[in-house]
Design a protein around this motif. Structure first.
Motif, PDB file in Angstrom:
ATOM      1  N   SER A 105       0.842  -1.191   0.000  1.00 43.70           N
ATOM      2  CA  SER A 105       0.000   0.000   0.000  1.00 43.70           C
ATOM      3  C   SER A 105       0.881   1.246   0.000  1.00 43.70           C
ATOM      4  CB  SER A 105      -0.898   0.018   1.244  1.00 43.70           C
ATOM      5  OG  SER A 105      -0.105   0.169   2.413  1.00 43.70           O
ATOM      6  N   GLN A 106       0.281   2.375  -0.319  1.00 41.17           N
ATOM      7  CA  GLN A 106       1.025   3.634  -0.251  1.00 41.17           C
ATOM      8  C   GLN A 106       1.528   3.876   1.166  1.00 41.17           C
ATOM      9  OE1 GLN A 106      -1.905   6.398  -1.722  1.00 41.17           O
ATOM     10  NE2 GLN A 106      -1.350   6.087  -3.864  1.00 41.17           N
ATOM     11  N   LYS A 107       0.704   3.540   2.127  1.00 42.87           N
ATOM     12  CA  LYS A 107       1.088   3.692   3.526  1.00 42.87           C
ATOM     13  C   LYS A 107       2.266   2.792   3.878  1.00 42.87           C
ATOM     14  CE  LYS A 107      -0.884   3.622   8.192  1.00 42.87           C
ATOM     15  NZ  LYS A 107      -2.126   3.381   8.990  1.00 42.87           N
ATOM     16  N   ALA A 108       2.283   1.584   3.322  1.00 37.13           N
ATOM     17  CA  ALA A 108       3.374   0.655   3.591  1.00 37.13           C
ATOM     18  C   ALA A 108       4.698   1.193   3.048  1.00 37.13           C
ATOM     19  CB  ALA A 108       3.071  -0.704   2.973  1.00 37.13           C
ATOM     20  N   VAL A 109       4.654   1.817   1.864  1.00 37.83           N
ATOM     21  CA  VAL A 109       5.868   2.384   1.267  1.00 37.83           C
ATOM     22  C   VAL A 109       6.430   3.479   2.160  1.00 37.83           C
ATOM     23  CG1 VAL A 109       6.808   3.642  -0.717  1.00 37.83           C
ATOM     24  CG2 VAL A 109       5.171   1.799  -1.085  1.00 37.83           C
ATOM     25  N   ILE A 110       5.549   4.316   2.680  1.00 35.39           N
ATOM     26  CA  ILE A 110       6.000   5.375   3.599  1.00 35.39           C
ATOM     27  C   ILE A 110       6.618   4.761   4.844  1.00 35.39           C
ATOM     28  CG2 ILE A 110       5.239   7.276   5.077  1.00 35.39           C
ATOM     29  CD1 ILE A 110       3.028   7.841   3.052  1.00 35.39           C
ATOM     30  N   SER A 111       5.982   3.731   5.363  1.00 34.46           N
ATOM     31  CA  SER A 111       6.459   3.087   6.585  1.00 34.46           C
ATOM     32  C   SER A 111       7.815   2.422   6.389  1.00 34.46           C
ATOM     33  CB  SER A 111       5.434   2.056   7.055  1.00 34.46           C
ATOM     34  OG  SER A 111       5.906   1.324   8.166  1.00 34.46           O
ATOM     35  N   LEU A 112       8.023   1.803   5.222  1.00 34.49           N
ATOM     36  CA  LEU A 112       9.246   1.022   4.998  1.00 34.49           C
ATOM     37  C   LEU A 112      10.434   1.867   4.551  1.00 34.49           C
ATOM     38  CD1 LEU A 112       7.615  -2.083   3.270  1.00 34.49           C
ATOM     39  CD2 LEU A 112       8.647  -2.007   5.555  1.00 34.49           C
TER      40      LEU A 112
END
Length: 348
Positions: A105-112
């Motif tokens: 997800s877009q959120k996952a990319v930010i998190s990682l």
């Protein structure tokens, strides 16, 4: 006061409205994300795939076994599967393709890796430049996940399964967005109901854009597209010289031929019982402001999940002219739907 209350229990009501709004939200978001176009965008690049070199594949997070599998596959090409850092610098919007293949997800990319990709994915005109270091980080992240997927498939993943991952990933992202969007979706749905009814009554003259002063004249041959893109418009003009405007506080305003607000509609689609009283209070505040400007304005509340306490307040509060059960008006043939549209268009 005209009061129309559903007879279903609160729990049943919550479930019915949640799933109905969720269905329309998923469809609308799928169109908004333009997911179905991603495959075509990649396939359009296949004739020039030889212009991309893969010698540095290991530096880009591509596993050797996964790369060899794709290399030997009769129906898979490298740019269909793996993210080339130069390609996403040239076409940043394709970040969405590789992110979804990697099921991130877009959120996952930010998190990682701390990179916000939303603006690139929605940039159809490629206005934003993707920095070299960011392109490399994104490619490595996507390719590591894609390689893992291929390895876990024991070298059996197919072209159709690849595109199935894109839809599965998009569905996950939409589901995450849904939790915060039920109220907005309820508003959109009621807006569409009013537009549909105005269309059936041959009342629509033009749509009022949000970002321009030139109106879009109603086109019967293009009406479905205009209605589907309702977020582009702040309202519609009717051929009896009245208007329906979409905004906030109130959600919907009904204007007479002199520009006077003669009706206001508040849509409260939230389904958590704990927030029912707060949602009702917000609607009353909006109605009080409308009544301050015009004491004769009709105030219409469309809501779901009405608790016993809120129901009692509605019955004893003269500020609400009419209340309609949101779930009940979603059915074209229901008595509440007929009463709702009759109430709205009688005002206009």
């Amino acid at each position: 006061m005209c009061l129309y209350l559903g007879k279903t229990s609160i729990v049943t009501e919550v479930n019915r409205i949640n799933y109905r709004l969720r269905s329309t939200f998923f469809y609308r978001k799928l169109r908004e994300y333009n997911t179905l176009s991603l495959r075509a965008k990649i396939e359009a690049l296949l004739p020039i795939q030889n212009l991309y070199d893969w010698d540095n594949k290991l530096d880009w997070g591509i596993g050797e076994d996964a790369f060899n599998y794709v290399n030997q596959h009769p129906n898979l090409q490298f740019i269909q599967v793996f993210c080339h850092p130069r390609l996403i610098r040239e076409q940043p919007q394709l970040i969405a393709y590789y992110r979804n293949v990697a099921v991130l997800s877009q959120k996952a990319v930010i998190s990682l890796i701390g990179i916000q990709v939303k603006r690139f994915e929605s940039d159809e005109e490629n206005k934003f430049q993707l920095a070299e270091d960011n392109a490399l980080e994104l490619a490595k992240l996507f390719n590591e996940h894609i390689s893992l997927i291929i390895d876990s498939s024991v070298n059996s993943i197919t072209e159709e399964e690849l595109y199935g991952l894109i839809l599965a990933s998009t569905g996950t992202q939409i589901d995450g967005s849904w939790r915060n969007a039920i109220g907005e979706e309820a508003e959109k749905l009621v807006q569409r109901l009013l537009i549909k009814e105005a269309k059936e009554q041959s009342l629509i003259a033009a749509f009022i854009p949000r970002k321009a002063t030139v109106v879009d004249m109603y086109n019967p041959n293009n009406s479905e597209e205009q209605i589907e893109n309702i977020e582009k418009y702040r309202g519609l003009m009717l051929n009896n010289q009245t208007s329906i405007l979409f905004s906030s506080e109130p959600d919907i305003s009904l204007l007479d031929n002199g520009g006077k607000t003669v009706g206001v509609i508040e849509v409260k689609g939230g389904t958590d019982t704990a927030g029912a009283l707060e949602r009702y209070g917000a609607a009353i505040k909006s109605f009080e402001e409308a009544r301050r400007r015009n004491s004769e304005v009709r105030t219409i509340l469309v809501a779901s999940c009405i608790t016993t306490e809120v129901n009692t307040r509605i019955q004893n509060d003269r500020i609400v002219s009419c209340y309609f059960n949101l779930t009940e008006i979603l059915s074209d043939n229901s008595e509440q739907y007929k009463q709702f549209v009759e109430e709205v268009f009688s005002i206009l």
